[in-house]
Scaffold this active site. Structure first.
Site, PDB file in Angstrom:
ATOM      1  N   ASP A 347      78.797  75.977  46.672  1.00 34.00           N
ATOM      2  CA  ASP A 347      79.968  76.801  46.930  1.00 34.00           C
ATOM      3  C   ASP A 347      80.543  76.377  48.285  1.00 34.00           C
ATOM      4  O   ASP A 347      79.857  75.715  49.069  1.00 34.00           O
ATOM      5  CB  ASP A 347      79.553  78.276  46.943  1.00 34.00           C
ATOM      6  CG  ASP A 347      80.701  79.192  47.307  1.00 34.00           C
ATOM      7  OD1 ASP A 347      81.796  78.996  46.753  1.00 34.00           O
ATOM      8  OD2 ASP A 347      80.512  80.083  48.150  1.00 34.00           O
ATOM      9  N   ASP A 543      76.739  81.998  47.936  1.00 35.16           N
ATOM     10  CA  ASP A 543      76.485  83.222  48.706  1.00 35.16           C
ATOM     11  C   ASP A 543      77.316  84.409  48.255  1.00 35.16           C
ATOM     12  O   ASP A 543      77.002  85.542  48.599  1.00 35.16           O
ATOM     13  CB  ASP A 543      76.738  82.971  50.197  1.00 35.16           C
ATOM     14  CG  ASP A 543      78.221  82.978  50.526  1.00 35.16           C
ATOM     15  OD1 ASP A 543      78.994  82.335  49.777  1.00 35.16           O
ATOM     16  OD2 ASP A 543      78.610  83.627  51.505  1.00 35.16           O
ATOM     17  N   ASP A 547      79.565  83.825  42.785  1.00 40.47           N
ATOM     18  CA  ASP A 547      78.622  82.747  42.461  1.00 40.47           C
ATOM     19  C   ASP A 547      77.515  83.211  41.517  1.00 40.47           C
ATOM     20  O   ASP A 547      76.816  82.387  40.926  1.00 40.47           O
ATOM     21  CB  ASP A 547      77.972  82.194  43.743  1.00 40.47           C
ATOM     22  CG  ASP A 547      78.976  81.559  44.681  1.00 40.47           C
ATOM     23  OD1 ASP A 547      79.842  80.819  44.174  1.00 40.47           O
ATOM     24  OD2 ASP A 547      78.907  81.804  45.890  1.00 40.47           O
TER      25      ASP A 547
END
Length: 657
Positions: A347, A543, A547
């Site tokens: 990410d 995080d 996600d």
């Protein structure tokens, strides 16, 4: 400023006081002696040595037989009990096989060989217990660091001492120099250096100031900290470490499950082969004693003791080692999956970047309707309950500018889209450009072309302004990305819901060439599934709440420690230190564990094959068979325990550079 000698002493005193108040672990010898199996194995060894000395010095046979039989009882009663319990459950395990072989040795007059078998078997069992105990104690010992009491600051400013277990989220506590922090929380005021090596493995104290996170059980330095409790005492990082280790110990790896699946069949086959080695030669007129001796030797050397110990001790040792260095791995299965990683999907915000974005611009669409100050006030009010870094940046900037943030209700976060809340009578939405369905906004173009992240503010469904946010790359991002690329079959891929320009700006700086931008959560899931359909074993690192679905779809997932609660729950592992370089390190450690398992299985299989063939086609002395078989078991146990050392972590970190 120059410190006087008195000032230096005062500054250092808290750490001296802490060193005296933190419970020290037992000495290595005392810790060993506290393991029951170690005590019995030691007694068995002493009785065996006494019997051997008596036998070699010509003592009466009854004396050394008595000592050897006492050795049998001391070293074998635990295995006999475990074997009996297994037999009651219609199962056959190695404990029962070893006891049967030892009893068989007595039956043919080879009590020395049987006693030797008992001693070495008890020693290998004790080593396994030591590894398991050390794995648990190396992490559970953190609980002893959590203080029993906390100083709560009440509404009128007075202080009250309460039990740390009674703290609740929202309580304000004060932590003075040298005291241990009683709960996970955030700094409200004050500044200090906090020694948090017990949680994150960092060797140096970490500077803490307003807004920084602190962990229960860590040690305050020379400053006074005022904190707000952010987690219930039962959900602190320390408590979660202990819970995860317990879960990991109870969850068996795929390799271990396969071994246990074939163990019963193998054991039954071995018993059948032993009986055949007795019956068939006797049918052809062979003497009973040599036949029984060969059969007992076969039963000993063919037992899969080392195979059974080959898998779980190394994997659990790796989990404990990672936990000591700030990475929580939830099970032995996850260690195997991490070792299989062939591509890492990252990410952007909060993972590849620092996750502390800064609000760079506030652009109202019509200043006559809503000016910049009111625009930021509404946005901050809607975002004040958000866990997303972008939301926190908006709130932080409003506070920095001294803007009063009104209360909001009916808050809801929509992963990948934004948030909305009711601020007074106004329905305020913060939307991403991808989820915005209104008329095109000219204010977006310059932000996106500069690689900034845009957030659109809507009031009662009508766009009223655009916010621009920027983020900074993590200091270790470039090195970590290069390490991941070196460890895996394919270079890392960046998956983000952010716009392409912002994604590519970060990717180029980090050294990533594969970027998938403007993804909604379900599109991230699709990308992960496509990568895995192409033969990759995907490790997803993220995080945010958005996600979590992709983490659930990935082969393995690791959450950055500052992530949202849903992400931390979904992930297979968590980096408490919130440092990206721990990702390639944990991959390296998992591969070390896999290599140790492979080596252990090879050692066990080689010893069994060589000793069995020697016994069947040669003349393998029973004592040599005992030493060879049990020696391989001890060797496998010790090899697995290597992964408990700091050296293994350093080796994994070095391999990841």
């Amino acid at each position: 400023m120059t410190l006087t000698a008195c000032e230096v002493t005062a500054a250092e005193a808290p750490f001296d006081r802490v060193s005296k108040t933190i419970p020290h672990p037992l000495s290595w010898g005392a810790a060993l002696w506290s393991v029951v199996s170690v005590r019995w194995a030691t007694v068995a060894l002493l009785l065996f040595l006494a019997g051997l000395v008596a036998q070699l010095n010509g003592a009466p046979e009854a004396m050394w037989w008595t000592l050897y039989l006492a050795c049998y009882l001391a070293g074998g009663w635990g295995s006999a009990w475990a074997g009996a319990q297994a037999l009651r459950n219609k199962a056959l395990d190695v404990d029962l096989l070893m006891i049967a072989a030892a009893v068989g040795a007595v039956a043919i007059g080879q009590i020395f060989d049987g006693a030797l078998l008992i001693v070495i078997f008890a020693t290998s069992g004790a080593l396994d217990d030591i590894a398991t105990r050390h794995t648990a104690e190396s992490v559970k010992g953190l609980l002893d660091l959590a203080p029993d009491q906390a100083v709560v600051v009440q509404g009128d400013g007075s202080e009250r001492v309460v039990a740390a277990s009674e703290l609740v989220v929202g309580d304000r506590v004060v932590v003075r120099p040298g005291d241990r922090i009683p709960a996970d929380g955030a700094v409200l005021s004050g500044a200090s250096d906090v020694d948090q090596r017990s949680i994150t493995g960092e060797s140096m104290p970490v500077a803490k100031a307003r807004g920084d996170e602190v962990f229960a059980g860590t040690v305050n330095g020379s400053g006074v900290l005022h904190l707000v409790v952010t987690r219930d005492p039962s959900q602190t990082v320390v408590a979660r470490i202990v819970e995860l280790v317990a879960d990991a110990s109870a969850t068996k790896a795929k390799t271990q499950l396969f071994i246990e699946k074939i163990e019963q069949r193998y054991s039954l086959g071995m018993v059948a082969a032993t009986l055949a080695l007795i019956v068939i030669p006797l049918m052809f007129g062979a003497d009973l004693r040599p036949v029984l001796l060969r059969a007992m030797t076969f039963m000993i050397v063919a037992s899969p003791c080392a195979v059974v110990l080959a898998t779980m001790p190394p994997l659990l040792s790796a989990i404990a080692n990672a936990g000591r260095h700030g990475v929580l791995v939830k099970s032995a299965v996850v260690v195997e999956r991490l070792a299989d990683t062939s591509i890492v999907a990252l990410d952007k915000t909060g993972t590849l970047t620092r996750g502390i974005p800064r609000l760079a611009s506030v652009a109202p669409l019509d200043p006559n309707v809503v000016d910049a100050r009111r625009l930021l006030q509404l946005a901050a009010a809607a975002e004040q309950s958000s866990e997303h870094p972008l939301g926190r940046a908006i709130v932080a900037e409003a506070r920095r500018r001294g803007i009063a943030i009104p209360p909001a209700k009916d808050f809801r976060a929509v992963p990948g889209c934004g948030v909305h809340a009711l601020v007074g009578n106004d329905f305020v939405e913060i939307a991403s450009p991808q989820s915005y369905r209104g008329a095109p906004l000219a204010e977006l173009a310059p932000l996106l072309s500069a690689g900034a992240t845009a957030a659109i503010v809507l009031l009662d469904g009508v766009a009223i302004g655009v916010l621009g946010l920027t983020d900074q790359l993590r200091p270790d991002a470039v090195e970590s990305v290069a390490a991941m690329a070196a460890l895996t079959a394919a270079p890392p891929v960046l998956l983000t819901g952010d716009n392409g320009r912002a994604a590519w700006r970060v990717a180029r700086n980090a050294g990533i060439t594969d970027v998938r931008a403007a993804l909604l959560p379900e599109q991230k899931v699709e990308v992960v599934r496509n990568l895995q359909a192409g033969g990759h074993q995907v490790l997803l690192v993220g995080d945010g709440v958005n996600d979590a679905p992709a983490m659930a779809a990935a082969r393995a997932a690791v959450a950055m420690g500052a992530g949202a609660d849903l992400t931390l729950q979904t992930a297979d592992g968590v980096t408490i230190r919130d440092e990206l370089h721990t990702i390639p390190t944990i991959i390296g450690l998992a591969r070390q564990a896999r290599r140790v398992v492979t080596v252990n299985l090879a050692i066990a299989a080689t010893f069994i094959a060589v000793l069995v063939l020697w016994d069947l086609f040669g003349q393998l002395p029973l004592p040599l068979g005992v030493v060879g078989h049990e020696g391989s078991t001890v060797l496998v146990a010790l090899n697995g325990m290597r992964l408990l050392t700091n050296r293994s972590w350093r080796a994994a970190a070095s391999a990841a550079r």
